[in-house]
Design a protein around this motif. Structure first.
Motif, short mmCIF file in Angstrom:
data_model
loop_
_atom_site.label_atom_id
_atom_site.label_comp_id
_atom_site.label_asym_id
_atom_site.label_seq_id
_atom_site.Cartn_x
_atom_site.Cartn_y
_atom_site.Cartn_z
N ALA A 76 0.91 -1.16 -0.07
CA ALA A 76 -0.05 -0.04 -0.08
C ALA A 76 0.94 1.20 -0.14
CB ALA A 76 -0.93 0.04 1.21
N ALA A 77 1.83 1.14 0.82
CA ALA A 77 2.87 2.40 0.87
C ALA A 77 3.54 2.58 -0.47
CB ALA A 77 4.05 2.08 2.04
N LEU A 78 4.01 1.79 -1.36
CA LEU A 78 4.56 1.99 -2.49
C LEU A 78 3.64 2.37 -3.46
CD1 LEU A 78 7.04 -1.22 -2.78
CD2 LEU A 78 7.26 1.39 -1.99
N SER A 79 2.22 1.71 -3.53
CA SER A 79 1.43 2.19 -4.51
C SER A 79 1.25 3.78 -4.33
CB SER A 79 -0.02 1.44 -4.31
OG SER A 79 -0.94 1.67 -5.37
N SER A 80 0.79 4.01 -2.96
CA SER A 80 0.74 5.41 -2.95
C SER A 80 1.78 6.64 -3.09
CB SER A 80 0.45 5.52 -1.32
OG SER A 80 0.00 6.92 -0.82
N MET A 81 3.07 5.83 -2.87
CA MET A 81 4.26 6.85 -3.15
C MET A 81 4.40 7.25 -4.82
SD MET A 81 7.76 6.29 -1.18
CE MET A 81 7.41 4.67 -0.66
N VAL A 82 4.13 5.96 -5.45
CA VAL A 82 4.22 6.04 -7.05
C VAL A 82 3.06 7.12 -7.33
CG1 VAL A 82 4.11 4.93 -9.15
CG2 VAL A 82 5.38 3.94 -7.19
N ALA A 83 2.04 6.83 -6.92
CA ALA A 83 0.75 7.64 -7.32
C ALA A 83 1.00 9.29 -6.99
CB ALA A 83 -0.60 7.31 -6.83
N ARG A 84 1.69 9.60 -6.02
CA ARG A 84 1.83 10.83 -5.61
C ARG A 84 3.25 11.43 -6.47
NH1 ARG A 84 0.97 9.23 0.65
NH2 ARG A 84 -1.25 9.56 0.63
N ARG B 45 0.63 1.82 -14.39
CA ARG B 45 -0.72 1.94 -14.11
C ARG B 45 -1.33 3.27 -13.87
NH1 ARG B 45 0.76 -2.42 -10.27
NH2 ARG B 45 1.12 -1.06 -8.59
N HIS B 46 -0.49 4.35 -14.16
CA HIS B 46 -1.04 5.69 -14.28
C HIS B 46 -1.80 6.02 -13.29
CE1 HIS B 46 0.86 6.34 -18.48
NE2 HIS B 46 0.72 5.03 -18.49
N GLU B 47 -1.83 5.50 -12.24
CA GLU B 47 -2.47 6.04 -11.12
C GLU B 47 -1.72 7.38 -10.50
OE1 GLU B 47 -2.25 2.77 -8.24
OE2 GLU B 47 -3.84 1.77 -9.29
N VAL B 48 -2.69 8.21 -9.84
CA VAL B 48 -2.31 9.58 -9.46
C VAL B 48 -2.99 9.90 -7.99
CG1 VAL B 48 -1.72 10.62 -11.56
CG2 VAL B 48 -3.83 10.82 -10.62
N ALA B 49 -2.13 10.56 -7.23
CA ALA B 49 -2.88 10.88 -5.85
C ALA B 49 -2.30 12.08 -5.27
CB ALA B 49 -2.55 9.76 -4.95
N GLN B 50 -2.96 12.88 -4.52
CA GLN B 50 -2.22 14.09 -4.03
C GLN B 50 -1.82 13.86 -2.66
OE1 GLN B 50 -2.47 17.45 -5.73
NE2 GLN B 50 -3.08 15.75 -7.22
#
Length: 291
Positions: free
Chosen positions: A186-194, A228-233
């Protein structure tokens, strides 16, 4: 082959391109800095964001006309002393400072790993936050500064090469960090998206492109997440768990204190979520300070 290429006095197009890149880089760095960050009054409304050219010139102790020519890509000579002053005025981090000297075609006389935006006051704050772990991160997740507890939250961060002191790089490539991050997926997915969301403002900047290319080459796991091209603030706070090899499981609340209006550089503090974590953190602090 063109006739221009055959003339010995033909202008060097590479120098012209480099000067234009330097001009664009200086403008982008100037426009991101709020006056109060460099000790100037905020003042009234400004036509452009950030510092004015004359303010950069004043703070760098150079002529306004000369600095203006530099941002206009004029063919002028620039000394390493002036470049050093400009780097400090614009609060360049080590990667940005290196890029400045490369674009100017000059050797950096003091290629240290100090970041101009990490002031003595901020360093004292980091130290006084102990026994709470704390660090300063930029938008690329480079660890710009940290106290002793953060430096030993996983392993000895001081022992890592400077270019490897990046949270994403460590999380994707370091076996010690991979084992220590309890909620790693979960941490890696969030970091990459941000990181992807933040990179939209920095797509042409070499430091960002270099980190991205390095991660894609080194980690298939990162490459899969990137595709996956996910983005997050950026978040304001949250929780994180570390498995420290010396004291065991540590449960934290983390809090971001933003040091820049564009949500890039921030002070991150880690506060124990429970009493066992508080006790283990005190033990870790005793071990670290005992040497």
């Amino acid at each position: 082959m063109s006739s221009a290429a055959l003339r010995p006095d033909a202008p060097d197009r590479s120098d012209e391109v480099r000067r234009r890149e330097l001009a664009s880089f200086l403008r982008s760095r100037r426009e991101r800095i709020a006056p109060e960050q460099v000790g100037l009054p905020a003042g009234g409304r400004r036509r452009t964001p950030g510092l004015r050219r004359e303010e950069v010139a004043l703070l760098s102790s150079v002529g306004v006309t000369w600095y203006t020519w530099l941002e206009q890509a004029r063919d002028i000579q620039v000394s390493v002393q002036v470049l050093d002053a400009i780097a400090r005025t614009l609060l360049l981090d080590p990667n940005e400072r290196s890029h400045l000297f490369v674009l100017a075609g000059a050797g950096d006389p003091s290629p240290g790993r100090e970041c101009a935006s990490i002031t003595p006051a901020l360093r004292e704050m980091l130290d006084r936050l102990e026994p709470l772990p704390a660090c300063v991160l930029n938008g690329r997740y480079d660890v710009l500064a940290y106290n002793r507890l953060y430096g030993h939250l996983v392993d000895d961060l001081d022992a890592k090469p400077f270019e490897d002191r990046n949270c994403m790089w460590l999380a994707f490539t370091s076996p010690e960090w991979q084992q220590a991050l309890v909620d790693r997926e979960a941490a890696l997915s969030s970091m990459v998206a941000r990181f992807r969301a933040s990179m939209a403002d920095h797509v042409a900047e070499p430091a960002w492109k270099s980190l991205l290319n390095r991660l894609r080459a080194a980690s298939p796991e990162f490459e899969a997440a990137w595709q996956r091209h996910e983005v997050a603030q950026p978040s304001r706070n949250g929780s994180k768990r570390y498995l420290n090899r010396r004291v065991g499981l540590l449960n934290f609340d983390f809090t971001y204190l933003w040091l820049h209006p564009r949500l890039g550089t921030r002070l991150v503090t880690y506060t124990p979520l429970d009493e066992p974590t508080r006790e283990r953190l005190d033990r870790l602090h005793a071990l670290v300070t005992a040497g």
